[in-house]
Design a protein around this motif. Structure first.
Motif, PDB file in Angstrom:
ATOM      1  N   MET A   1       0.884  -1.426  -0.103  1.00  0.00           N
ATOM      2  CA  MET A   1      -0.017   0.218   0.073  1.00  0.00           C
ATOM      3  C   MET A   1       0.886   1.139  -0.091  1.00  0.00           C
ATOM      4  SD  MET A   1      -2.990  -1.193   2.610  1.00  0.00           S
ATOM      5  CE  MET A   1      -3.338   0.536   2.945  1.00  0.00           C
ATOM      6  N   ASN A   2       2.111   1.124   0.734  1.00  0.00           N
ATOM      7  CA  ASN A   2       2.778   2.293   0.894  1.00  0.00           C
ATOM      8  C   ASN A   2       3.487   2.539  -0.466  1.00  0.00           C
ATOM      9  OD1 ASN A   2       2.306   2.732   3.793  1.00  0.00           O
ATOM     10  ND2 ASN A   2       3.378   0.761   3.846  1.00  0.00           N
ATOM     11  N   ALA A   3       4.157   1.588  -1.014  1.00  0.00           N
ATOM     12  CA  ALA A   3       4.880   1.683  -2.609  1.00  0.00           C
ATOM     13  C   ALA A   3       3.724   2.217  -3.417  1.00  0.00           C
ATOM     14  CB  ALA A   3       5.435   0.273  -2.868  1.00  0.00           C
TER      15      ALA A   3
ATOM     16  N   TYR B   1      -6.128   5.787   5.710  1.00  0.00           N
ATOM     17  CA  TYR B   1      -5.541   5.826   4.591  1.00  0.00           C
ATOM     18  C   TYR B   1      -6.335   6.081   3.243  1.00  0.00           C
ATOM     19  CZ  TYR B   1      -2.807   3.717   0.741  1.00  0.00           C
ATOM     20  OH  TYR B   1      -2.209   3.384  -0.696  1.00  0.00           O
ATOM     21  N   VAL B   2      -7.467   5.351   3.489  1.00  0.00           N
ATOM     22  CA  VAL B   2      -8.701   5.320   2.384  1.00  0.00           C
ATOM     23  C   VAL B   2      -9.344   6.704   2.278  1.00  0.00           C
ATOM     24  CG1 VAL B   2     -10.938   4.401   1.492  1.00  0.00           C
ATOM     25  CG2 VAL B   2      -8.783   2.813   2.337  1.00  0.00           C
ATOM     26  N   LEU B   3      -9.623   6.953   3.478  1.00  0.00           N
ATOM     27  CA  LEU B   3     -10.419   8.468   3.542  1.00  0.00           C
ATOM     28  C   LEU B   3      -9.579   9.683   3.104  1.00  0.00           C
ATOM     29  CD1 LEU B   3     -12.708   9.916   4.569  1.00  0.00           C
ATOM     30  CD2 LEU B   3     -11.930  10.166   6.762  1.00  0.00           C
TER      31      LEU B   3
ATOM     32  N   ILE C   1      -1.740  13.117   5.578  1.00  0.00           N
ATOM     33  CA  ILE C   1      -2.621  12.468   6.478  1.00  0.00           C
ATOM     34  C   ILE C   1      -2.833  11.093   5.928  1.00  0.00           C
ATOM     35  CG2 ILE C   1      -5.187  12.075   7.048  1.00  0.00           C
ATOM     36  CD1 ILE C   1      -5.228  15.109   7.213  1.00  0.00           C
ATOM     37  N   GLN C   2      -2.769  10.979   4.655  1.00  0.00           N
ATOM     38  CA  GLN C   2      -2.769   9.447   4.032  1.00  0.00           C
ATOM     39  C   GLN C   2      -1.494   8.682   4.532  1.00  0.00           C
ATOM     40  OE1 GLN C   2      -2.078   9.320  -0.080  1.00  0.00           O
ATOM     41  NE2 GLN C   2      -3.069   7.137  -0.309  1.00  0.00           N
ATOM     42  N   GLY C   3      -0.458   9.218   4.535  1.00  0.00           N
ATOM     43  CA  GLY C   3       0.920   8.709   5.053  1.00  0.00           C
ATOM     44  C   GLY C   3       0.561   8.459   6.511  1.00  0.00           C
ATOM     45  N   LEU C   4       0.052   9.214   7.335  1.00  0.00           N
ATOM     46  CA  LEU C   4      -0.142   9.039   8.850  1.00  0.00           C
ATOM     47  C   LEU C   4      -0.947   7.660   8.890  1.00  0.00           C
ATOM     48  CD1 LEU C   4      -1.029  12.347  10.189  1.00  0.00           C
ATOM     49  CD2 LEU C   4       0.756  11.127  11.012  1.00  0.00           C
ATOM     50  N   GLY C   5      -2.009   7.390   8.185  1.00  0.00           N
ATOM     51  CA  GLY C   5      -2.716   6.212   8.097  1.00  0.00           C
ATOM     52  C   GLY C   5      -1.992   5.139   7.870  1.00  0.00           C
ATOM     53  N   ALA C   6      -1.234   5.139   6.699  1.00  0.00           N
ATOM     54  CA  ALA C   6      -0.313   4.055   6.402  1.00  0.00           C
ATOM     55  C   ALA C   6       0.698   3.586   7.115  1.00  0.00           C
ATOM     56  CB  ALA C   6       0.251   4.338   4.774  1.00  0.00           C
ATOM     57  N   ALA C   7       1.168   4.370   8.072  1.00  0.00           N
ATOM     58  CA  ALA C   7       2.034   4.087   8.992  1.00  0.00           C
ATOM     59  C   ALA C   7       1.822   2.838   9.761  1.00  0.00           C
ATOM     60  CB  ALA C   7       2.459   5.419   9.852  1.00  0.00           C
ATOM     61  N   ALA C   8       0.420   2.727   9.987  1.00  0.00           N
ATOM     62  CA  ALA C   8       0.067   1.762  10.923  1.00  0.00           C
ATOM     63  C   ALA C   8       0.373   0.248   9.892  1.00  0.00           C
ATOM     64  CB  ALA C   8      -1.643   1.680  10.950  1.00  0.00           C
ATOM     65  N   THR C   9       0.145   0.428   8.803  1.00  0.00           N
ATOM     66  CA  THR C   9       0.428  -0.904   7.875  1.00  0.00           C
ATOM     67  C   THR C   9       1.983  -1.479   8.053  1.00  0.00           C
ATOM     68  OG1 THR C   9       0.925   0.363   5.869  1.00  0.00           O
ATOM     69  CG2 THR C   9      -1.482  -0.234   6.268  1.00  0.00           C
TER      70      THR C   9
ATOM     71  N   ILE D   1      -8.077   4.822  -7.410  1.00  0.00           N
ATOM     72  CA  ILE D   1      -7.482   3.458  -7.640  1.00  0.00           C
ATOM     73  C   ILE D   1      -6.808   3.250  -6.158  1.00  0.00           C
ATOM     74  CG2 ILE D   1      -5.627   2.091  -8.658  1.00  0.00           C
ATOM     75  CD1 ILE D   1      -8.252   2.603 -10.404  1.00  0.00           C
ATOM     76  N   ILE D   2      -5.980   4.061  -5.746  1.00  0.00           N
ATOM     77  CA  ILE D   2      -5.070   3.922  -4.386  1.00  0.00           C
ATOM     78  C   ILE D   2      -6.231   3.625  -3.342  1.00  0.00           C
ATOM     79  CG2 ILE D   2      -4.268   5.142  -2.746  1.00  0.00           C
ATOM     80  CD1 ILE D   2      -2.145   4.250  -4.902  1.00  0.00           C
ATOM     81  N   CYS D   3      -7.289   4.565  -3.240  1.00  0.00           N
ATOM     82  CA  CYS D   3      -8.507   4.252  -2.224  1.00  0.00           C
ATOM     83  C   CYS D   3      -8.980   2.995  -2.722  1.00  0.00           C
ATOM     84  CB  CYS D   3      -9.443   5.333  -2.506  1.00  0.00           C
ATOM     85  SG  CYS D   3     -10.779   5.487  -1.429  1.00  0.00           S
ATOM     86  N   LEU D   4      -9.383   2.368  -3.761  1.00  0.00           N
ATOM     87  CA  LEU D   4      -9.952   1.123  -3.857  1.00  0.00           C
ATOM     88  C   LEU D   4      -8.966   0.046  -3.378  1.00  0.00           C
ATOM     89  CD1 LEU D   4     -11.715   1.467  -7.280  1.00  0.00           C
ATOM     90  CD2 LEU D   4     -12.734   1.561  -5.016  1.00  0.00           C
ATOM     91  N   PHE D   5      -7.607   0.007  -3.661  1.00  0.00           N
ATOM     92  CA  PHE D   5      -6.585  -0.841  -3.325  1.00  0.00           C
ATOM     93  C   PHE D   5      -6.618  -1.040  -1.833  1.00  0.00           C
ATOM     94  CE2 PHE D   5      -2.032  -1.987  -2.565  1.00  0.00           C
ATOM     95  CZ  PHE D   5      -1.988  -2.939  -2.816  1.00  0.00           C
ATOM     96  N   GLY D   6      -6.557   0.348  -0.963  1.00  0.00           N
ATOM     97  CA  GLY D   6      -6.510   0.354   0.379  1.00  0.00           C
ATOM     98  C   GLY D   6      -7.929  -0.288   0.997  1.00  0.00           C
ATOM     99  N   ALA D   7      -8.770   0.023   0.321  1.00  0.00           N
ATOM    100  CA  ALA D   7     -10.259  -0.785   0.758  1.00  0.00           C
ATOM    101  C   ALA D   7     -10.309  -2.182   0.794  1.00  0.00           C
ATOM    102  CB  ALA D   7     -11.390  -0.059   0.216  1.00  0.00           C
ATOM    103  N   GLY D   8      -9.599  -2.599  -0.289  1.00  0.00           N
ATOM    104  CA  GLY D   8      -9.428  -4.274  -0.632  1.00  0.00           C
ATOM    105  C   GLY D   8      -8.697  -4.792   0.468  1.00  0.00           C
ATOM    106  N   VAL D   9      -7.374  -4.266   0.673  1.00  0.00           N
ATOM    107  CA  VAL D   9      -6.604  -4.721   1.811  1.00  0.00           C
ATOM    108  C   VAL D   9      -7.220  -4.789   3.152  1.00  0.00           C
ATOM    109  CG1 VAL D   9      -4.423  -4.545   2.959  1.00  0.00           C
ATOM    110  CG2 VAL D   9      -4.608  -4.372   0.275  1.00  0.00           C
TER     111      VAL D   9
END
Length: 426
Positions: free
Chosen positions: A28-30, A93-95, A115-123, A177-185
Motif C-alpha cells: 500500500m505504501n509503495a 489511508y482510504v479516507l 494524512i494518508q501517510g499517517l494512516g499508512a504508518a499503521a500498515t 485507484i489507491i483508495c480502492l486498493f486500500g479498501a480491498g486490503v
C-alpha cells in the motif's frame, strides 16, 4: 524454529496467505508513492506549482506523514493488539485518498498526502510486528525477504498503471485507484487476519511503560545502530524516487516510456529480495548485507566518475544497467538491516517497529527530500548523495557491531568472546 508451513507459527492462517497479506500491507505504501511518479508534472501544472522541484513534495509529504505516524502506532498495537490498530490506519489511508481526489490547491493536496501517510504508518508497523510475533532470527529475515519480493512487484507495475491512467484520465483518478486498493486490503485483513499478539505480551499504555519501551529500543546498541544505518540507505532510495521522473524525462528524454525503465529496476530489486530469502539462512544477514553495502558504495563511486567525465551524466547505455545493478544490491541491504534491528527486540516488537520505522522513514524521507531537491539537471548531486549516505551507513554498522561481517557485540549483553559458531542472526 518450526517449519514455515506449520500453522502454529502463523496463528492459524496459512503461511502463504500470511506472507501475501503482510506484503500487501507494505505494498500500500509503495503504491501510494510509485504510482504518482508519472503524474508529478501534471499535478504541478493543474495546481500552479511554479518550482519544478517542488512537485517532489507530493512524495515527500506522504513520507513525512508515514514516518511520523509510526511513533504512535507501536505502543497502541502493543496495548490493544495488531488488528484494531491496523484497521484504523487503513481507514485513515482510504479516507485521505478519497478527499485528495477533490483537491483544489497544492497545499490541500499535500495535507491529504501527509494524512494518508499517517494512516499508512499503521500498515508498516503492524506488518513488521506480525512477522516478529510469528518468527525470529534467520526465519524472520527469510519471511521478510519474501514479503519484500511481493512488495517490490508494486514498483514494477505501479508507475505503468499511473502512466496508463494519465493517458485516459488525470491524476485524480489515480487517487481513486489507491483508495480502492486500500479498501480491498482492509476488508481482507478484517475478514482473515488473526490477532498475533499473545495476551500475556500486551503492555500497559502508560507513560512509564511507553518510555521504558522506547528506552529499550534506543539504548540497544545493535538495534539503534542498524536503525540509523537503514535510515541513511533509505535516504538513497527516496532521493532517487524523488528525482526519477526528472532524470528519465529531462536528462535522458525518455518521455512517457520512462516507467518501463523504472519498472525494470524494481524487477531486479524483487529478484534480489527473493534471492536473499534463500541465501540468508545459509550465509547469514550480516555477511550478505555488509558485503552488499560495500559493493553498493563502490559501484556508486564508479558511476560518479563516469558521470563526471561525461559532463554530468553517464551515457544511457551505462546508466541503466549500473543503476539497475545498484538497486539490485539494495535488495540485500534494507531487508536484512531491518531484521537485524528488530531481532533483539521481540519483547517490545510493536513499539520497536514504530521507533525504528519512524527513524528510518522520517529521517530517510528528509534525507531523500534534500537529495531530490538538489537536482540540477545532472546526476552529480544524486551520486554524491549515494556515496555520502552509504559511507555513513557503513559507519553506523561498524559502531553497532564493532566490525563488519560478524557480530562483536551481543545484542543484549554487549561484547562477547569469539565463538565457534555464528548466532542465529548472523
Amino acid at each position: 524454529m518450526a517449519a514455515p508451513a506449520q500453522k502454529s507459527d502463523t496463528h492459524g492462517l496459512p503461511y502463504w496467505e500470511l506472507v501475501l497479506m503482510v506484503a500487501c500491507m507494505m505494498a500500500m505504501n509503495a503504491a501510494a508513492i510509485d504510482i504518482f511518479i508519472p503524474a508529478l508534472q501534471d499535478i504541478g501544472s493543474a495546481l500552479d506549482v511554479g518550482d519544478v522541484n517542488q512537485r517532489q513534495f507530493v512524495i515527500t509529504a506522504y513520507l513525512l506523514g508515514f514516518g511520523a505516524g509510526q511513533i504512535a502506532y507501536g505502543p497502541l498495537s502493543d496495548r490493544y493488539g495488531r488488528r484494531r490498530v491496523l484497521l484504523f490506519g487503513i481507514a485513515v489511508y482510504v479516507l485521505a485518498a478519497g478527499i485528495a481526489t477533490f483537491s483544489t490547491t497544492f497545499a490541500m493536496l499535500l495535507t491529504m498526502r501527509a494524512i494518508q501517510g499517517l494512516g499508512a504508518a499503521a500498515t508498516r508497523v503492524i506488518a513488521i510486528s506480525v512477522v516478529r510475533d510469528c518468527f525470529g532470527g534467520r526465519r524472520m529475515a527469510s519471511v521478510m525477504s519474501l514479503v519484500m519480493m511481493v512488495f517490490m512487484a508494486i514498483p514494477v507495475v505501479a508507475p505503468n498503471i499511473g502512466q496508463g491512467i494519465m493517458l485516459f484520465g488525470s491524476w485524480r483518478e489515480i487517487f481513486v485507484i489507491i483508495c480502492l486498493f486500500g479498501a480491498g486490503v482492509g476488508i481482507w485483513a478484517a475478514l482473515r487476519l488473526p490477532e498475533t499478539l499473545a495476551p500475556q505480551n500486551r503492555r500497559e499504555l502508560t507513560g512509564k511503560r511507553v518510555a521504558e519501551a522506547f528506552r529499550i529500543v534506543l539504548t540497544n546498541r545493535v538495534a539503534f545502530g542498524y536503525t540509523v544505518a537503514t535510515a541513511m540507505i533509505f535516504g538513497v532510495l527516496f532521493g532517487f524516487i524523488n528525482q526519477a521522473e526528472q532524470i528519465y524525462t529531462q536528462a535522458y528524454g525518455l518521455g512517457p516510456y520512462f516507467t518501463l525503465v523504472f519498472s525494470a529496476t524494481a524487477i531486479f530489486m524483487a529478484i534480489a529480495s527473493f534471492a536473499n530469502s534463500r541465501l540468508v539462512e545459509r550465509f547469514g544477514m550480516r555477511r550478505l548485507s555488509h558485503g552488499a553495502l560495500i559493493v553498493f558504495m563502490a559501484t556508486a563511486l564508479v558511476h560518479l566518475v563516469v558521470a563526471w567525465l561525461s559532463g554530468g551524466q553517464a551515457p544511457l547505455w551505462f546508466f541503466i544497467p549500473v543503476m539497475t545493478f545498484n538497486f539490485c544490491i539494495f535488495g540485500f541491504i534494507g531487508t536484512n538491516f531491518n531484521a537485524l534491528a528488530m531481532d533483539p527486540l521481540g519483547h517490545v516488537a510493536g513499539t520497536a517497529s514504530s521507533v525504528l520505522g519512524f527513524m528510518q522513514t522520517f529521517v530517510g524521507g528528509v534525507l531523500g527530500a534534500v537529495l531530490g531537491y538538489l537536482y540540477d539537471g545532472t546526476l552529480i548531486p544524486l551520486l554524491c548523495g549515494f556515496i555520502t549516505l552509504s559511507v555513513l551507513s557503513t559507519f553506523c554498522v561498524f559502531l553497532a557491531e564493532g566490525r563488519l561481517f560478524e557480530a562483536k557485540y551481543d545484542a543484549v549483553t554487549g561484547p562477547h568472546p569469539e565463538r565457534a559458531r555464528p548466532s542465529a542472526a548472523e
